[in-house]
Motif scaffolding. Structure first.
Motif, mmCIF file in Angstrom:
data_model
loop_
_atom_site.group_PDB
_atom_site.id
_atom_site.type_symbol
_atom_site.label_atom_id
_atom_site.label_comp_id
_atom_site.label_asym_id
_atom_site.label_seq_id
_atom_site.Cartn_x
_atom_site.Cartn_y
_atom_site.Cartn_z
ATOM 1 N N SER A 97 3.572 59.452 59.983
ATOM 2 C CA SER A 97 2.224 58.914 59.740
ATOM 3 C C SER A 97 1.779 57.982 60.856
ATOM 4 C CB SER A 97 2.193 58.180 58.399
ATOM 5 O OG SER A 97 3.141 57.123 58.378
ATOM 6 N N ALA A 98 2.721 57.448 61.637
ATOM 7 C CA ALA A 98 2.370 56.517 62.708
ATOM 8 C C ALA A 98 1.710 57.223 63.892
ATOM 9 C CB ALA A 98 3.622 55.787 63.182
ATOM 10 N N ALA A 99 1.883 58.541 64.001
ATOM 11 C CA ALA A 99 1.394 59.254 65.177
ATOM 12 C C ALA A 99 -0.133 59.337 65.225
ATOM 13 C CB ALA A 99 1.990 60.661 65.224
ATOM 14 N N LEU A 100 -0.790 59.555 64.085
ATOM 15 C CA LEU A 100 -2.237 59.765 64.076
ATOM 16 C C LEU A 100 -3.012 58.537 64.564
ATOM 17 C CD1 LEU A 100 -4.603 61.603 63.557
ATOM 18 C CD2 LEU A 100 -4.533 60.958 61.140
ATOM 19 N N PRO A 101 -2.773 57.328 64.026
ATOM 20 C CA PRO A 101 -3.525 56.176 64.544
ATOM 21 C C PRO A 101 -3.254 55.906 66.020
ATOM 22 C CG PRO A 101 -1.825 55.476 62.972
ATOM 23 C CD PRO A 101 -1.931 56.956 62.872
ATOM 24 N N VAL A 102 -2.055 56.210 66.490
ATOM 25 C CA VAL A 102 -1.745 56.032 67.911
ATOM 26 C C VAL A 102 -2.562 57.020 68.743
ATOM 27 C CG1 VAL A 102 0.072 56.255 69.657
ATOM 28 C CG2 VAL A 102 0.554 55.091 67.508
ATOM 29 N N ALA A 103 -2.660 58.258 68.273
ATOM 30 C CA ALA A 103 -3.467 59.253 68.979
ATOM 31 C C ALA A 103 -4.943 58.867 68.991
ATOM 32 C CB ALA A 103 -3.285 60.623 68.327
ATOM 33 N N MET A 104 -5.442 58.344 67.886
ATOM 34 C CA MET A 104 -6.841 57.913 67.832
ATOM 35 C C MET A 104 -7.100 56.786 68.837
ATOM 36 S SD MET A 104 -8.636 59.719 65.648
ATOM 37 C CE MET A 104 -10.057 58.637 65.427
ATOM 38 N N ALA A 105 -6.175 55.843 68.939
ATOM 39 C CA ALA A 105 -6.337 54.734 69.877
ATOM 40 C C ALA A 105 -6.312 55.219 71.321
ATOM 41 C CB ALA A 105 -5.234 53.698 69.651
ATOM 42 N N ALA A 106 -5.534 56.263 71.583
ATOM 43 C CA ALA A 106 -5.408 56.791 72.945
ATOM 44 C C ALA A 106 -6.669 57.513 73.416
ATOM 45 C CB ALA A 106 -4.203 57.724 73.038
ATOM 46 N N LEU A 107 -7.636 57.731 72.545
ATOM 47 C CA LEU A 107 -8.897 58.349 72.950
ATOM 48 C C LEU A 107 -9.637 57.497 73.977
ATOM 49 C CD1 LEU A 107 -10.193 59.622 69.489
ATOM 50 C CD2 LEU A 107 -9.519 61.065 71.430
ATOM 51 N N SER A 108 -9.301 56.219 74.049
ATOM 52 C CA SER A 108 -9.962 55.329 75.001
ATOM 53 C C SER A 108 -9.215 55.228 76.323
ATOM 54 C CB SER A 108 -10.104 53.922 74.388
ATOM 55 O OG SER A 108 -10.938 53.948 73.254
ATOM 56 N N ASP A 109 -8.151 55.987 76.480
ATOM 57 C CA ASP A 109 -7.347 55.951 77.705
ATOM 58 C C ASP A 109 -8.042 56.739 78.821
ATOM 59 O OD1 ASP A 109 -5.154 55.834 79.560
ATOM 60 O OD2 ASP A 109 -3.785 55.626 77.860
ATOM 61 N N GLU A 110 -7.350 56.883 79.955
ATOM 62 C CA GLU A 110 -7.891 57.658 81.063
ATOM 63 C C GLU A 110 -8.156 59.100 80.644
ATOM 64 O OE1 GLU A 110 -5.537 57.289 84.589
ATOM 65 O OE2 GLU A 110 -5.257 55.134 84.334
ATOM 66 N N HIS A 111 -8.957 59.792 81.455
ATOM 67 C CA HIS A 111 -9.509 61.084 81.045
ATOM 68 C C HIS A 111 -8.457 62.072 80.545
ATOM 69 C CE1 HIS A 111 -12.258 64.468 80.941
ATOM 70 N NE2 HIS A 111 -11.423 65.158 81.693
ATOM 71 N N VAL A 113 -5.374 61.646 79.620
ATOM 72 C CA VAL A 113 -4.668 61.135 78.437
ATOM 73 C C VAL A 113 -5.561 61.243 77.212
ATOM 74 C CG1 VAL A 113 -3.454 59.163 77.427
ATOM 75 C CG2 VAL A 113 -3.337 59.563 79.897
ATOM 76 N N ALA A 114 -6.828 60.904 77.381
ATOM 77 C CA ALA A 114 -7.771 60.977 76.262
ATOM 78 C C ALA A 114 -7.961 62.405 75.781
ATOM 79 C CB ALA A 114 -9.115 60.378 76.681
ATOM 80 N N GLU A 115 -8.008 63.355 76.716
ATOM 81 C CA GLU A 115 -8.129 64.774 76.335
ATOM 82 C C GLU A 115 -6.919 65.190 75.494
ATOM 83 O OE1 GLU A 115 -10.181 67.348 76.924
ATOM 84 O OE2 GLU A 115 -11.634 66.599 78.379
ATOM 85 N N ALA A 116 -5.735 64.775 75.931
ATOM 86 C CA ALA A 116 -4.522 65.101 75.176
ATOM 87 C C ALA A 116 -4.534 64.428 73.819
ATOM 88 C CB ALA A 116 -3.285 64.668 75.970
ATOM 89 N N ALA A 117 -5.073 63.209 73.764
ATOM 90 C CA ALA A 117 -5.144 62.492 72.487
ATOM 91 C C ALA A 117 -6.040 63.229 71.497
ATOM 92 C CB ALA A 117 -5.670 61.074 72.721
ATOM 93 N N GLY A 118 -7.145 63.769 71.977
ATOM 94 C CA GLY A 118 -8.029 64.527 71.094
ATOM 95 C C GLY A 118 -7.346 65.750 70.519
ATOM 96 N N ARG A 119 -6.603 66.461 71.349
ATOM 97 C CA ARG A 119 -5.870 67.630 70.859
ATOM 98 C C ARG A 119 -4.798 67.217 69.848
ATOM 99 N NH1 ARG A 119 -6.245 68.885 76.415
ATOM 100 N NH2 ARG A 119 -4.093 68.170 76.753
ATOM 101 N N ALA A 120 -4.172 66.074 70.104
ATOM 102 C CA ALA A 120 -3.134 65.588 69.187
ATOM 103 C C ALA A 120 -3.728 65.230 67.832
ATOM 104 C CB ALA A 120 -2.421 64.374 69.786
ATOM 105 N N VAL A 121 -4.903 64.608 67.828
ATOM 106 C CA VAL A 121 -5.560 64.247 66.566
ATOM 107 C C VAL A 121 -5.805 65.495 65.729
ATOM 108 C CG1 VAL A 121 -7.711 63.390 65.554
ATOM 109 C CG2 VAL A 121 -6.622 62.119 67.415
ATOM 110 N N VAL A 122 -6.311 66.545 66.364
ATOM 111 C CA VAL A 122 -6.605 67.784 65.640
ATOM 112 C C VAL A 122 -5.309 68.431 65.137
ATOM 113 C CG1 VAL A 122 -7.541 70.118 65.862
ATOM 114 C CG2 VAL A 122 -8.746 68.175 66.901
#
Length: 203
Positions: A97-111, A113-122
């Motif tokens: 359960s800890a992975a999802l909020p971390v992925a959401m926070a990473a949406l504000s990272d560099e381009h 990383v943020a792209e990967a974070a979006g895929r991780a959220v989905v």
């Protein structure tokens, strides 16, 4: 000690010996990767985190799995973007359960990383991704909002709130946000005719 902590597996006998041997091999592999993930060389750290991602997909005993999860979650906050990218890529492989909020926070990272974070959220929450990304797209920093809008194109289902959000963001004052909204609207329109009507309406 911190690398090996919690990874001890008792020696089995009889029918359990093969399983014990496999776990022992995996355990030693994980120990090596965890040690490399703490290296002073960012290239080595990034490679280790990529290895931990592959390991996370295997059947692991509980202590080993927890050690892998902790290492990946720590790597998301690494100083080097190459390490963070590998770590965010690995989040989708973590059944925690800890992975999802971390992925959401990473949406504000560099381009990247943020792209990967979006895929991780989905990947982590296919059913709830649309609502979570829509909420993120309406608040916070410009970069995070744009990344959330870009990630919407990967969601398996776009609810009504998704189209409302895209339409709303097409009129945003930020050119970055507007561009991300338009890009996702176009991408979603290529999925098929049911969505194309909504895209044409927004255009």
């Amino acid at each position: 000690r911190c690398v090996r902590e919690g990874l001890d597996v008792r020696r089995a006998t009889g029918a359990g010996r093969d399983t014990w041997r496999r776990r022992r091999v995996i355990r030693h592999e994980v120990v090596d990767l965890l040690r490399a993930a703490q290296s002073g060389d960012p290239v080595r750290r990034a490679s280790a985190v990529a290895g931990l991602r592959r390991t996370a997909r295997r059947q692991l005993d509980l202590p080993t799995r927890d050690a892998v999860h902790r290492a990946v979650l720590r790597a998301v906050e690494d100083d080097d973007p190459r390490v963070r990218l590998r770590a965010v890529d690995a989040l989708a492989s973590l059944p925690t359960s800890a992975a999802l909020p971390v992925a959401m926070a990473a949406l504000s990272d560099e381009h990247a990383v943020a792209e990967a974070a979006g895929r991780a959220v989905v990947a982590l929450d296919p059913d709830g991704a649309c609502d979570a990304l829509c909420e993120r797209a309406r608040q916070g920093q410009e970069s995070g909002r744009a990344s959330a809008l870009t990630a919407l194109r990967h969601a398996p289902v776009i609810a009504a709130a998704g189209w409302v959000t895209l339409e709303h963001c097409l009129g945003d004052t930020s050119t970055v946000v507007r561009g991300a909204a338009l890009g996702s609207a176009r991408a979603l329109g290529r999925r098929g005719s049911p969505l194309r009507d909504d895209v044409l309406r927004m255009a």
